[in-house]
Motif scaffolding. Structure first.
Motif, PDB file in Angstrom:
ATOM      1  N   UNK A 677       0.845  -1.196   0.000  1.00  0.00           N
ATOM      2  CA  UNK A 677       0.000   0.000   0.000  1.00  0.00           C
ATOM      3  C   UNK A 677       0.881   1.247   0.000  1.00  0.00           C
ATOM      4  N   UNK A 678       1.911   1.245   0.875  1.00  0.00           N
ATOM      5  CA  UNK A 678       2.807   2.405   0.943  1.00  0.00           C
ATOM      6  C   UNK A 678       3.547   2.597  -0.380  1.00  0.00           C
ATOM      7  N   UNK A 683       4.047   5.598  -5.522  1.00  0.00           N
ATOM      8  CA  UNK A 683       4.022   5.676  -6.990  1.00  0.00           C
ATOM      9  C   UNK A 683       2.921   6.614  -7.470  1.00  0.00           C
ATOM     10  N   UNK A 684       1.771   6.598  -6.811  1.00  0.00           N
ATOM     11  CA  UNK A 684       0.668   7.485  -7.218  1.00  0.00           C
ATOM     12  C   UNK A 684       1.068   8.948  -7.061  1.00  0.00           C
ATOM     13  N   UNK A 717      -9.068   1.933  -4.370  1.00  0.00           N
ATOM     14  CA  UNK A 717      -9.381   3.145  -5.142  1.00  0.00           C
ATOM     15  C   UNK A 717      -8.134   3.632  -5.877  1.00  0.00           C
ATOM     16  N   UNK A 718      -6.983   3.599  -5.191  1.00  0.00           N
ATOM     17  CA  UNK A 718      -5.724   3.948  -5.855  1.00  0.00           C
ATOM     18  C   UNK A 718      -5.454   2.998  -7.018  1.00  0.00           C
ATOM     19  N   UNK A 723      -4.918   2.027 -12.676  1.00  0.00           N
ATOM     20  CA  UNK A 723      -5.217   1.227 -13.864  1.00  0.00           C
ATOM     21  C   UNK A 723      -5.810   2.101 -14.964  1.00  0.00           C
ATOM     22  N   UNK A 724      -6.743   2.980 -14.577  1.00  0.00           N
ATOM     23  CA  UNK A 724      -7.395   3.838 -15.570  1.00  0.00           C
ATOM     24  C   UNK A 724      -6.399   4.791 -16.226  1.00  0.00           C
ATOM     25  N   UNK A 725      -5.524   5.364 -15.424  1.00  0.00           N
ATOM     26  CA  UNK A 725      -4.586   6.362 -15.954  1.00  0.00           C
ATOM     27  C   UNK A 725      -3.398   5.710 -16.661  1.00  0.00           C
ATOM     28  N   UNK A 726      -3.180   4.413 -16.408  1.00  0.00           N
ATOM     29  CA  UNK A 726      -2.096   3.703 -17.108  1.00  0.00           C
ATOM     30  C   UNK A 726      -2.593   2.997 -18.358  1.00  0.00           C
TER      31      UNK A 726
END
Length: 910
Positions: A677-678, A683-684, A717-718, A723-726
């Motif tokens: 998660x961290x 990365x986000x 949610x991240x 996934x959507x933005x990649x």
């Protein structure tokens, strides 16, 4: 004069110099017997006293290692008259630990804080040097307190030096204190020492002494003394004899020429745990039937075996004590302890241990005496000592009388202390002894609870449930006891991956045992055992409970932690806050560290980032203090997540790498999901969406070592956004469908909010806008961090459709929210988007709070609330002087000059 120890003396001098400047610390000297540890302690003490320091000292004695807080009492006895200066709760804890006051059993860390305050108060008058010799023989409760103090001297005018003999494991080994290993003297130093002691020694004998002593200074001194007394080199220098054994033979050769009365007193003193002259003489009279005088000790003093300091008898070296004691025949040793037990008629606890040492075999009367000592140890806040007393009592009991009962009670205490391996072993021993029906049920219950196979096997859980039902019907507190034993099984279900049948059985068993419709323990067990199936019921029932209706902070913590287990962070928050406050008051640092770690993660998801930072920082420190490193690692991962969000990438990356390595080394794979998660959040924040997708997807992949679906849903949610933005549209939609179904099934507030957050990110363009607007208006009000992120996403969506004027308000609101939350990285993203939308944006004003460490911010807030330094110290387990030190660092960082101005400073809302 000490030969060949210039480096060591300089290190000790540097330590005291730092202490004099208010930056004290601790040092552990470690080496073999006779290597010079005691001599170095003496040199450091003498040098400090010459400069006006106050010296406090204690010496560990093997025979007193079972008496709780005996070493600490020895250390603080000269200054206990100053206990009146402590705050009432601290004074009560310290005096209760010493058996000098009655009341609720004190927590060890409350005793530690009281001891630290006492030393800190002394240090305000003159610097303090604390010397602990033979620390390996200091009783465990005292050792834990000493470790607690030693870690908190860095802002005190006080230093601690501890000497530990090589080859002994102690509590201090895990305290993280700096160590100075002592090697033997080099050839030049050994030669100089020998020449100073025996300048006219024959060359051949001299060479042999140097070779046999192997750089051990005590061996050089004592072997020369033995030769000068014409005892013969053949008796003293036996080939291949270890240095320690050779020294013991040397000391024994001196004792053998003493009068019988002196040898009797020496044996009593060696078996004694106090060194009190009157007590030793009285026991010697019981042993031999003749009243000895103080003069009877003079030959032993003249032989250099003991020293008399007022009314205290001290052995010149611990090897003298062990040599005298071990040389006595077994029957003579037993008789010495029996004589001491008679002399200690008015000291029940010490008397019990000497009676036990005097017993040649099982003796139920002696065992019951030790059981009474165990109860006293519990009253003094020393459960480990109590468990040991019960274990020893069990060994002295017949298997047909009390052995099983005593082993069972000892195992229960060890279970509460988290020592499952010892508890299992004692339960196995108790199984073959006589037990009453209720005791036999408890034994079976604990054996099932401590069998990790029960966490995964329906058959074992069913067996546990049968026993639990019987116990609930047989004893008034049977249901509560069974629920307590069921709790670790439910935790195992959350961290493991058992079959659904196992989860169902754990929940149904708990519900049968419930004491009311909203029993806190049953809710906690159900939430952890089966988060997906039971979340809706638990969330609905929790609406009827408020923290004030739950008296025990441990139950408040269980409820709060369980709500985090079902992603109900908003419901968990008041319970975790209440638990943290209650556990602070009780001084229960181990559980407090857990509660703070849970609070830190809840705060991250609730957008209370500054409070999350202080909670994670304190959780890490206190968990390590309490010997719970896994909770410290969980807290460190929360800190890493916060560092990522602040844009402190170097700190975040280093914390994640170090924590992950430690988790793998101890086999704690179940916590790896938090590390992922961290990593995903890191990365986000850096807009590395493909990397974020890979990291977060691992936690939801059953074939991956980091697989943990319950943790995976924290970052789903991240994951969907990454996934959507990649460009992984299919995966984004698949994970969203999974999230949406889970949110509907569980009614978990966090999951519902995350579904509202993620829906517009995966929706077709012509359907996204109303989803953005609905989520922002209604479903993310309790989740400011994700609301700010969705404002950013919505503003970006509008700008890319060239609706620049409409894009500015959500982007501006996102920027302001991120600034308020202290999340620089996402705030900078919002600024970039806002500039691209045509609005001039200034750089953010530096936040003065960012210059404070989490602990400094915590202290500043407490001081601003009107608490005194002593009250703050008591709350944070620091000395009042340390609090004052931090405040003097805080003032210039905030641009203020006095405590009163803190109330006017903006210290953040959460």
């Amino acid at each position: 004069m000490l030969y060949g120890r210039d480096v060591e003396l300089q290190l000790l001098s540097d330590l005291t110099s730092r202490g004099l400047a208010g930056a004290g610390g601790a040092l552990v000297l470690r080496g073999e017997a006779g290597i010079g540890k005691t001599a170095l302690l003496g040199e450091a003490r003498d040098a400090a006293v010459e400069q006006g320091w106050r010296a406090l000292s204690a010496v560990g004695v093997q025979s007193e290692a079972s008496i709780p807080f005996a070493g600490l009492h020895q250390l603080l006895r000269p200054v206990l008259d100053r206990a009146s200066s402590l705050m009432a709760r601290q004074r009560q804890a310290l005096l209760a630990a010493f058996g000098m006051a009655e009341g609720v059993a004190p927590e060890m860390f409350s005793v530690g804080l009281a001891s630290l305050e006492l030393i800190s108060g002394l240090a305000e008058e003159s610097p303090v040097i604390v010397m602990i010799d033979d620390a390996q023989w200091v009783d465990r409760p005292s050792s834990e307190v000493l470790a607690f103090i030693a870690r908190r001297l860095d802002t005190e005018r006080a230093v601690m030096v501890l000497a530990v003999s090589e080859g002994h494991d102690t509590v201090l080994d895990d305290a993280g204190l700096p160590e100075l290993p002592l090697a033997g003297l080099d050839d030049d130093a050994a030669t100089a020492l020998l020449d100073a002691r025996a300048p006219d020694l024959d060359h051949a004998v001299r060479g042999r002494l140097l070779a046999e002593a192997a750089g051990n200074p005590l061996a050089l001194v004592e072997l020369v003394a033995a030769l000068s007394e014409d005892r013969g080199i053949s008796r003293t220098l036996m080939p291949w004899l270890p240095t320690t054994r050779r020294l013991e033979r040397t000391f024994l050769s001196r004792a053998s020429g003493l009068p019988e009365s002196a040898r009797t007193i020496l044996l009593i003193a060696a078996a004694d745990d106090e060194g009190d002259l009157a007590e030793i003489l009285r026991a010697a009279e019981f042993l031999d039937g003749t009243a000895p005088s103080v003069g009877s000790l003079e030959p032993a003093v003249m032989a250099g075996l003991i020293e008399l300091d007022g009314h205290e008898v001290r052995f010149r070296h611990s090897l003298v004590r062990s040599a005298i004691y071990q040389a006595a025949t077994p029957s003579r040793r037993l008789a010495a302890h029996a004589a001491l037990a008679r002399a200690l008629e008015n000291h029940q606890e010490r008397r019990a241990w000497h009676r036990a040492a005097a017993s040649p075999g099982p003796d139920d009367d002696v065992a019951l005496d030790l059981e009474a000592a165990a109860l006293m140890a519990l009253d003094r806040g020393a459960p480990r000592a109590a468990a040991e007393a019960l274990r020893r009592a069990a060994l002295l009991s017949d298997s047909n009388t009390n052995r099983g009962r005593l082993l069972l009670r000892s195992a229960e205490i060890n279970f509460d202390l988290g020592d499952a391996a010892v508890a299992r072993r004692q339960l196995a021993e108790a199984k073959s002894a006589k037990l009453e029906e209720g005791e036999r049920l408890r034994l079976t219950l604990w054996m099932e609870a401590l069998n990790e196979e029960s966490w995964f096997s329906p058959e074992r859980v069913r067996a546990f449930a049968d026993v639990a039902d019987q116990l609930a019907g047989a004893e008034s507190d049977g249901a509560a006891l069974a629920l307590r034993a069921l709790w670790p099984l439910s935790i195992g279900c959350w961290y493991g991956n058992p079959a659904q049948e196992t989860r169902d059985l754990v929940v149904k068993t708990a519900q049968r045992l419930q004491r009311s419709d909203s029993d806190p323990m049953v809710l906690s067990i159900a939430a952890c055992a089966d988060p997906v199936e039971e979340a809706a019921w638990v969330v609905g029932t929790m609406a009827e409970i408020v923290p004030e209706t739950v008296d025990d902070p441990a139950e408040q913590h269980a409820l709060g932690a369980s709500m985090t287990a079902i992603w109900a962070f908003d419901l968990s928050w008041p319970f975790l806050c209440a638990a943290v406050d209650g556990l602070r008051l009780q001084g229960r640092l181990g559980l407090l560290g857990e509660a703070l770690a849970s609070q830190a993660w809840a705060a991250i998801h609730l957008g209370k980032h500054r409070l999350a930072a202080t909670a994670a920082d304190e959780a890490s420190r206190l968990s390590r203090d309490a010997g719970r490193p896994r909770w410290a690692l969980v807290a460190d991962l929360a800190t890493a997540t916060l560092a990522s969000e602040r844009g402190d990438y170097e700190t975040a990356n280093e914390l994640i790498r170090a924590t992950e390595a430690e988790l793998l080394s101890v086999g704690a794979q179940s916590i790896l999901g938090f590390a992922q998660f961290a990593r995903g959040r890191y990365a986000m924040v850096n807009n590395l969406h493909s990397d974020a997708f890979e990291q977060l997807a691992r936690v939801l992949d059953p074939s991956d070592i980091a697989y943990h679906p319950f943790v995976g849903y924290l970052g789903i949610a991240d994951l969907i956004e990454a996934a959507a933005r990649a460009g992984h549209d299919d995966e984004a939609e698949r994970y969203f469908a999974q999230l949406d179904a889970l949110a509907e099934k569980t009614s978990a507030p966090y999951l519902k909010a995350m579904a509202a957050y993620a829906h517009p990110l995966v929706a077709p363009d012509d359907k996204a806008e109303p989803l953005y607007q609905r989520a922002l208006k209604t479903q993310l009000s309790s989740w400011p961090f994700h609301r700010a992120r969705l404002l950013l996403a919505y503003g970006r969506w509008l700008r890319r459709r060239r609706r620049l004027i409409e894009a500015r308000p959500p982007l501006r609101a996102a920027m302001e929210s991120f600034d308020a939350l202290g999340i620089r990285a996402f705030g900078e993203d919002a600024r970039v988007e806002l500039r691209a939308a045509g609005e001039a944006v200034a750089r953010p004003a530096p936040d003065t709070l960012d210059g404070l460490t989490p602990q400094e911010l915590q202290i500043a807030k407490l001081a601003a609330s009107g608490m005194t330094n002593r009250e703050i110290g008591m709350r944070l387990f620091l000395s009042h002087r340390t609090v004052g030190y931090h405040l003097h660092r805080i003032f210039p960082k905030l641009g203020i000059t006095s405590r009163g101005q803190l109330r006017l400073a903006d210290l953040g809302g959460d």
